[in-house]
Structure formats: C-alpha cells, structure tokens
Design an enzyme around this catalytic site. Structure first.
Site, PDB file in Angstrom:
ATOM      1  N   TYR A   1      -5.205  10.856   4.749  1.00 37.74           N
ATOM      2  CA  TYR A   1      -3.824  11.074   4.332  1.00 37.74           C
ATOM      3  C   TYR A   1      -3.790  11.942   3.061  1.00 37.74           C
ATOM      4  CZ  TYR A   1      -2.920   7.686   7.969  1.00 37.74           C
ATOM      5  OH  TYR A   1      -2.875   7.050   9.192  1.00 37.74           O
TER       6      TYR A   1
ATOM      7  N   GLN B   1       0.858  -1.179   0.000  1.00 33.52           N
ATOM      8  CA  GLN B   1       0.000   0.000   0.000  1.00 33.52           C
ATOM      9  C   GLN B   1       0.896   1.231   0.000  1.00 33.52           C
ATOM     10  OE1 GLN B   1      -2.146   1.463   3.512  1.00 33.52           O
ATOM     11  NE2 GLN B   1      -4.020   1.336   2.309  1.00 33.52           N
TER      12      GLN B   1
ATOM     13  N   GLY C   1      -8.863  -6.766   8.564  1.00 32.43           N
ATOM     14  CA  GLY C   1      -7.666  -6.225   9.187  1.00 32.43           C
ATOM     15  C   GLY C   1      -7.279  -6.977  10.440  1.00 32.43           C
ATOM     16  N   ARG C   2      -7.811  -6.532  11.587  1.00 32.13           N
ATOM     17  CA  ARG C   2      -7.418  -7.138  12.864  1.00 32.13           C
ATOM     18  C   ARG C   2      -7.659  -8.651  12.945  1.00 32.13           C
ATOM     19  NH1 ARG C   2     -11.071  -3.882  15.841  1.00 32.13           N
ATOM     20  NH2 ARG C   2     -11.567  -2.977  13.820  1.00 32.13           N
TER      21      ARG C   2
ATOM     22  N   ARG D   1      -7.460   2.430  -2.558  1.00 28.05           N
ATOM     23  CA  ARG D   1      -8.312   2.451  -1.362  1.00 28.05           C
ATOM     24  C   ARG D   1      -8.851   3.866  -1.151  1.00 28.05           C
ATOM     25  NH1 ARG D   1      -7.215   1.287   5.145  1.00 28.05           N
ATOM     26  NH2 ARG D   1      -8.153  -0.748   4.826  1.00 28.05           N
TER      27      ARG D   1
END
Length: 359
Positions: A174, A98, A312-313, A221
């Site tokens: 971001y 990424q 993810g987690r 993304r």
C-alpha cells in the site's frame, strides 16, 4: 521466557496477553465507509485478544479504495466507531485502528479519482480481482504534505472515537510501502533513490502520529521480505533495518512485521526473513505475523525474536482464540466464502468453545 498468556506493555497499552488480533478487512461498513452495528458485536466478541488491531481503516476518500471498508475522516464515521470501542472496553479489551492509504491499489470506481503513488507505475493485475488496476499519478510534494495531514486528522479522530491508540499500515504494497520499495519508487527527489529517502514518508507520517497521540500509543506494521501486490525491493535489508532503527529511536509502542514464508497461505516468498536483523536494532515490543499456530508462536517467543504474535484468520473464526489456545482446544475453520460479504453470516456467528460444548 514469557508465554503467550503473559501480559505485555505495548507503550501505554497494557495488553493482558501476547496474542494480538491482526487487521482483517471484512467489508461490513456502508458504501460510505461508515461502521455498522454488526461490527460492534464482531469486535466485542474478540475482546479477549491482548490488543485488537482493526481492519484497514481509511484516512481519506482518496486512500480508501476497498468497497465497504471503514474510514476515520468524517464525523459520521467517528460517531459510528464510538459504540464499537465502547463495547470492546466494556468487555475488557483494547483496540486501535489500522490507518490505511491504499495508494495505487485504490480503484477509481471506489474513490472517484485517479489513485496516488510514489511513482506513475501501475500495479500488476492479480487474477481473481474484478478489474485491472489504473495507472496512478506520482505524488507531488503538496500531495505528500496533504497525505501526512490526513494521517494526522485520522489519528485525532481515532482518539475522539475512543480508540486506545493507532497502528500505521506501512506494509503489503500500500502507499507507505510504495515509497519504501524500489520496484515502485522511481523518484529522484528527497523521497526516492537512496534508502534514507525512501523511508522518509514513513518516518514523517509516524512523527505526525506521535505528535497527535503520543509515541506510546503509536504502532507500525511493515512487510520487509518478499513481493506483495507488485511491491518488492532489490535490497530490503538496506531499507527495512534503517526504518526499524528510526522507529526505535522514536520509542513507538510496537512494531508488527508480516513476514512471508515459502509455504505461506496468503502470499509466499523464498526471500529470507528480516526479523532477526530487525530485532537487533529494535529493542521495543516486536510483533510477528504470518501463519502462526500456538506451537510456532510460543517457539518464537522462547527464541526472543518476538515479544508477541498477531493472529489473523484464527481470530476471524475463533472469537475466543486465547481461551482455545490456553486449553489446547480445537479451532473453528474460517469460511472463505463469507470473508467480504454483508451481514452476520461468517462474521459474528462463529461459535465459542463454550457454545460448541453446549451444542
């Protein structure tokens, strides 16, 4: 309808299942943002994912504002990534980095300079963070051209390092997101104002990535609904639906959406999800992400709103997550205390299902 365990073509990448590993910053690189040997085991262990999207990986010193996150702008970084990609491929996996520029969320103590953003608007302080953010400087046209070049260089370096493609981080407040959203972007030039101007940097970066690695090896993304790290928009549908349409016209490999919900564990919002509207204009592989379990993930595949789901987690704590879902087995719980610490603890020592049964 497909199941989570059916294969899918993500452009040129043939994923053996529809459970992608979402990017997860872990801070196990060196102070110089060079991947370390423990990262080889971490990613190899998770090669059962349909596709691994690595933790955010910096494209330049300027954009890399997270301590000990990896980069892809030096030769040393490229060489250090090679054993990681080799290990994943040897285990039968697929992996893309990424590509990340933090923009105004990069702290000067880490990057050694004033951060860059769409406009000179400081990000709000988030309780629990070590220090407040710094007032960024608004990017000049020369800065924008340089950033696009940096994304291109990182993409070339990714292929040299053995990755199967690249994924652009255009979400979560971001740099790319700072251009997309009108709460941050107050520019009055070709990169500000109307939605078609605010999506310009996103599209120009994607075009550069496509020129370097091909559309069929380029993913993106976005986080289209709600506020993230101080970035929000007064009319997100007017921005993100045209952005998705432009990405569809370029036949990118996949589009991943991280959508907030009212009960989200890492960020929440009452703002309506835009995935149904984006689905109408983006016919390519659409990947959704945020607090999914096996049941809710399959439900969104069944409804047709998603073609794959990024976890993810659950992948963080369960290297064999695909097999655990396949068997309906219990999951390990992630240890939040070790999310960003050094070493193997809480990183490569989560047991597989077979190891748990043997114990």
């Amino acid at each position: 309808m497909p199941s989570l365990f059916d294969p899918i073509d993500l452009g040129a990448i043939r994923a053996p299942n529809r459970m992608l590993m979402a990017p997860l910053t872990r801070g196990r690189s060196t102070d110089g943002h060079v991947p370390t040997s423990v990262m080889i085991d971490y990613y190899r262990q998770r090669a059962g994912a349909g596709l691994i999207i690595t933790e955010g990986t910096g494209i330049s010193r300027e954009g890399m504002g997270w301590p000990k996150a990896p980069g892809l702008w030096t030769e040393e970084q490229v060489e250090a990534w090679k054993p990681v990609t080799e290990a994943v491929h040897a285990a039968g996996g697929r992996i893309v980095p990424q590509l990340w520029h933090l923009g105004r969320l990069a702290r000067p103590a880490v990057i050694g300079m004033t951060p860059l953003s769409s406009s000179a608007i400081e990000a709000p302080y988030i309780p629990g963070k070590p220090t407040p953010y710094t007032l960024p400087r608004a990017a000049t046209i020369d800065d924008i051209r340089r950033v696009i070049d940096d994304f291109g260089t990182a993409a070339r370096n990714a292929i040299r390092a053995g990755f199967d493609g690249v994924a652009l981080h255009g979400a979560n407040g971001y740099l790319i997101d700072q251009f997309l959203r009108d709460s941050v972007n107050h520019r009055d030039d070709d990169y500000g104002g109307a939605p078609e101007n605010r999506i310009r940097l996103l599209i120009e970066v994607v075009d550069r990535l496509i020129a370097e690695v091909g559309a069929d090896r380029t993913g993106v993304r976005l986080s289209p609904n709600g506020e993230t790290q101080g970035a929000d928009d007064s009319d997100p549908e007017s921005v993100f639906v045209p952005a998705a349409r432009a990405l569809a016209e370029r036949n990118i490999a996949f589009l991943e959406l991280r959508e907030l919900s009212p009960t989200g564990t890492f960020g929440n919002s009452e703002a309506p999800k835009l995935s149904p509207a984006i689905r109408k204009v983006f016919p390519g592989p659409l990947v959704l992400n945020q607090d999914y379990d096996a049941t809710s993930a399959q439900a969104d595949l069944d409804s047709g709103v998603a073609d794959a789901i990024a976890f993810g987690r659950p992948f963080l704590a369960n290297p064999d997550l695909v097999e655990r879902f396949r068997r309906g087995a219990a999951l390990n719980s992630p240890d939040t205390r070790t999310f960003y610490t050094d070493g193997a603890k809480g990183y490569t020592d989560y047991p597989t299902l077979e190891e748990s049964v043997a114990a």
